[in-house]
Design a protein around this motif. Sequence first.
Motif, PDB file in Angstrom:
ATOM      1  N   VAL A  94       0.781  -1.174  -0.199  1.00 59.72           N
ATOM      2  CA  VAL A  94       0.073   0.045  -0.129  1.00 59.72           C
ATOM      3  C   VAL A  94       0.704   1.152  -0.013  1.00 59.72           C
ATOM      4  O   VAL A  94       1.947   1.215   0.597  1.00 59.72           O
ATOM      5  CB  VAL A  94      -0.976   0.045   1.231  1.00 59.72           C
ATOM      6  N   ASP A  95       0.530   2.271  -0.951  1.00 56.83           N
ATOM      7  CA  ASP A  95       1.392   3.427  -0.776  1.00 56.83           C
ATOM      8  C   ASP A  95       0.574   4.425   0.416  1.00 56.83           C
ATOM      9  O   ASP A  95      -0.214   5.213   0.255  1.00 56.83           O
ATOM     10  CB  ASP A  95       0.910   4.381  -2.239  1.00 56.83           C
ATOM     11  N   ASN A  96       1.336   4.198   1.544  1.00 58.33           N
ATOM     12  CA  ASN A  96       0.669   4.423   2.887  1.00 58.33           C
ATOM     13  C   ASN A  96       0.665   6.169   2.890  1.00 58.33           C
ATOM     14  O   ASN A  96       0.162   6.845   3.384  1.00 58.33           O
ATOM     15  CB  ASN A  96       1.334   3.860   3.948  1.00 58.33           C
ATOM     16  N   ASP A  97       2.009   6.648   2.309  1.00 59.47           N
ATOM     17  CA  ASP A  97       1.974   8.209   2.497  1.00 59.47           C
ATOM     18  C   ASP A  97       1.807   8.905   1.307  1.00 59.47           C
ATOM     19  O   ASP A  97       2.069   9.894   1.004  1.00 59.47           O
ATOM     20  CB  ASP A  97       3.556   8.404   2.858  1.00 59.47           C
ATOM     21  N   LYS A  98       1.198   7.904   0.403  1.00 62.79           N
ATOM     22  CA  LYS A  98       0.429   8.591  -0.943  1.00 62.79           C
ATOM     23  C   LYS A  98       1.674   9.456  -1.707  1.00 62.79           C
ATOM     24  O   LYS A  98       1.036  10.568  -2.204  1.00 62.79           O
ATOM     25  CB  LYS A  98      -0.827   9.472  -0.666  1.00 62.79           C
ATOM     26  N   ASP A  99       2.619   8.847  -1.997  1.00 65.56           N
ATOM     27  CA  ASP A  99       3.696   9.675  -2.641  1.00 65.56           C
ATOM     28  C   ASP A  99       4.108   9.086  -4.005  1.00 65.56           C
ATOM     29  O   ASP A  99       4.936   9.273  -4.645  1.00 65.56           O
ATOM     30  CB  ASP A  99       4.841   9.870  -1.894  1.00 65.56           C
ATOM     31  N   GLY A 100       3.188   7.893  -4.327  1.00 61.82           N
ATOM     32  CA  GLY A 100       3.255   7.315  -5.342  1.00 61.82           C
ATOM     33  C   GLY A 100       4.191   6.087  -5.565  1.00 61.82           C
ATOM     34  O   GLY A 100       4.450   5.471  -6.570  1.00 61.82           O
ATOM     35  N   LYS A 101       4.730   5.773  -4.504  1.00 60.60           N
ATOM     36  CA  LYS A 101       5.831   4.573  -4.060  1.00 60.60           C
ATOM     37  C   LYS A 101       5.279   3.683  -3.117  1.00 60.60           C
ATOM     38  O   LYS A 101       4.727   4.138  -2.094  1.00 60.60           O
ATOM     39  CB  LYS A 101       7.115   5.258  -3.909  1.00 60.60           C
ATOM     40  N   VAL A 102       5.475   2.468  -3.399  1.00 55.91           N
ATOM     41  CA  VAL A 102       4.945   1.315  -2.528  1.00 55.91           C
ATOM     42  C   VAL A 102       6.055   0.622  -1.745  1.00 55.91           C
ATOM     43  O   VAL A 102       6.849   0.321  -2.626  1.00 55.91           O
ATOM     44  CB  VAL A 102       3.934   0.406  -3.119  1.00 55.91           C
ATOM     45  N   ASP A 103       5.808   0.303  -0.597  1.00 52.01           N
ATOM     46  CA  ASP A 103       6.879  -0.509   0.163  1.00 52.01           C
ATOM     47  C   ASP A 103       8.365  -0.217   0.003  1.00 52.01           C
ATOM     48  O   ASP A 103       8.798   1.196  -0.142  1.00 52.01           O
ATOM     49  CB  ASP A 103       6.689  -2.033  -0.079  1.00 52.01           C
ATOM     50  N   CYS A 104       9.347  -1.030  -0.526  1.00 52.17           N
ATOM     51  CA  CYS A 104      10.645  -1.032  -0.875  1.00 52.17           C
ATOM     52  C   CYS A 104      10.895  -0.057  -1.879  1.00 52.17           C
ATOM     53  O   CYS A 104      12.099   0.562  -1.854  1.00 52.17           O
ATOM     54  CB  CYS A 104      11.401  -2.374  -1.149  1.00 52.17           C
ATOM     55  N   ALA A 105       9.975   0.172  -2.902  1.00 43.63           N
ATOM     56  CA  ALA A 105      10.090   1.067  -3.968  1.00 43.63           C
ATOM     57  C   ALA A 105      10.161   2.547  -3.320  1.00 43.63           C
ATOM     58  O   ALA A 105      10.633   3.465  -3.884  1.00 43.63           O
ATOM     59  CB  ALA A 105       9.256   0.956  -4.983  1.00 43.63           C
ATOM     60  N   ASP A 106       9.635   2.829  -2.177  1.00 41.63           N
ATOM     61  CA  ASP A 106       9.640   3.911  -1.581  1.00 41.63           C
ATOM     62  C   ASP A 106      11.021   4.166  -0.869  1.00 41.63           C
ATOM     63  O   ASP A 106      11.098   3.965   0.122  1.00 41.63           O
ATOM     64  CB  ASP A 106       8.431   4.383  -0.472  1.00 41.63           C
ATOM     65  N   THR A 107      12.037   4.345  -1.461  1.00 39.02           N
ATOM     66  CA  THR A 107      13.371   4.044  -1.057  1.00 39.02           C
ATOM     67  C   THR A 107      13.955   5.180   0.208  1.00 39.02           C
ATOM     68  O   THR A 107      14.774   4.882   0.923  1.00 39.02           O
ATOM     69  CB  THR A 107      14.560   4.124  -2.159  1.00 39.02           C
ATOM     70  N   ALA A 108      13.149   6.492   0.166  1.00 35.43           N
ATOM     71  CA  ALA A 108      13.550   7.186   1.122  1.00 35.43           C
ATOM     72  C   ALA A 108      12.858   7.046   2.295  1.00 35.43           C
ATOM     73  O   ALA A 108      13.494   7.135   3.454  1.00 35.43           O
ATOM     74  CB  ALA A 108      12.918   8.845   0.645  1.00 35.43           C
ATOM     75  N   ASP A 109      11.716   6.194   2.415  1.00 38.38           N
ATOM     76  CA  ASP A 109      11.391   5.826   3.759  1.00 38.38           C
ATOM     77  C   ASP A 109      11.428   4.461   3.923  1.00 38.38           C
ATOM     78  O   ASP A 109      11.405   3.970   5.201  1.00 38.38           O
ATOM     79  CB  ASP A 109       9.711   6.109   3.696  1.00 38.38           C
ATOM     80  N   CYS A 110      11.735   3.723   2.906  1.00 35.22           N
ATOM     81  CA  CYS A 110      11.882   1.947   3.072  1.00 35.22           C
ATOM     82  C   CYS A 110      13.436   2.066   2.669  1.00 35.22           C
ATOM     83  O   CYS A 110      13.465   1.171   1.474  1.00 35.22           O
ATOM     84  CB  CYS A 110      10.829   1.191   2.692  1.00 35.22           C
ATOM     85  N   PRO A 111      14.632   2.496   2.940  1.00 32.30           N
ATOM     86  CA  PRO A 111      15.910   2.375   2.414  1.00 32.30           C
ATOM     87  C   PRO A 111      16.064   0.700   2.547  1.00 32.30           C
ATOM     88  O   PRO A 111      15.702  -0.028   3.371  1.00 32.30           O
ATOM     89  CB  PRO A 111      16.738   3.405   3.220  1.00 32.30           C
ATOM     90  N   THR A 112      17.390   0.575   1.906  1.00 25.36           N
ATOM     91  CA  THR A 112      18.052  -0.850   1.703  1.00 25.36           C
ATOM     92  C   THR A 112      18.131  -1.246   3.287  1.00 25.36           C
ATOM     93  O   THR A 112      18.628  -0.375   4.034  1.00 25.36           O
ATOM     94  CB  THR A 112      19.338  -0.664   0.884  1.00 25.36           C
TER      95      THR A 112
END
Length: 380
Positions: A345-363
């Motif tokens: 789910v794109d919880n922060d509604k920035d168009g990125k989901v889970d690990c693809a949201d690298t700013a919030d879900c970094p390596t």
Amino acid sequence: MKSISSLVCALGCGLVMAVAASACWVPELPDSTIFSCASDEECSLAGEKCVPREGLSGYCCAPSANATEVCNGIDDDCNGQKDDLATTPCYGGPEGTAGKGRCKAGTPKCGANNEQLCEGEVLPTTELCNRIDDNCDGVTDEGFDLQQDVKNCGTCGTVCAASQVCVAGRCTGRVQQVCTDGSDDDEDGLAGCADSDCDLKPCGANRICSGGTCGEIELKCDDNVDNDQDGARDCADLDCDQKSCGTGCVCKSRAKTETVCTDTLDNDGDGRADCADSDCANQSCGTGCVCKSNAAAETTCNDTVDNDKDGKVDCADSDCANQSCGTGCTCKSNVAAETTCNDNVDNDKDGKVDCADTADCPTGTACGTGKTCKSNATCG
């Protein structure tokens, strides 16, 4: 013989009736007398006719001027009967009362001494408490207070004992009715507000009995008047504690306190309105808003509404720092940040989901049991 017959009849009925002698009523005389007749031709006076009678011979009769029967002992309409009045209903009561309540019309009838009566009529009388409309005005038992009348308590005829009063339609022991200072009208030795009967009853102008004393009533704690004359006015009077001092205002600790923090009004008159008034600390200032540090603070950070009206919405408002912005979302650095990286789910509604949201879900961020976000923005 006819003129002699008329003269004799007149003498029998009285000399003053000589002119109308033929109307004389002598039913007991036999047919062979000079007063009887068998036909109109046997009657001598002008206008007379022979009136038949049941079981008797006829008699000569001249109708009265209007041929209307009245109470005078004479057969005015020459129908063989005297004083037989018209059967038109009669009624001597006030207009509009006949047929209401107990009142009804009667039938005309002649009485002694030729007076005309109205037999069977019922006229209005003084209203009694008896479930009957005695005065025939369309209302039953008016003027009787069944809630307080000791002679008609609850119902007509229910009389309370001498030691009782009628309260709300029930006979009960006497209670204090007047609660001003010194009054002991139930004679139980307790006067005024000291009598528990007086609790919450008026004891003077703008005053009410409470706790055995006479104090200011709730709605008079904002009139700047010392109603109970104890030297203190409005909220400064302990009698007003926790009572209203006006719209959006309650007396607390002998002072006015703001209670409505959303109307832009200085309800307690201290020069400060809503959240700017310390009385509103931690109080609601509207949906998604709470007063903090004398200012409105946003508390709902995911409704796209500027709840505290500071021009900033949700995470963009510093009030939302580290506050939830929804499922799997927390406000950080004035923006929404993804915190759950494995729910697709794109919880922060920035168009990125889970690990693809690298700013919030970094390596290295956990994205499942035994899994972490990889450098290629996948979970493995």
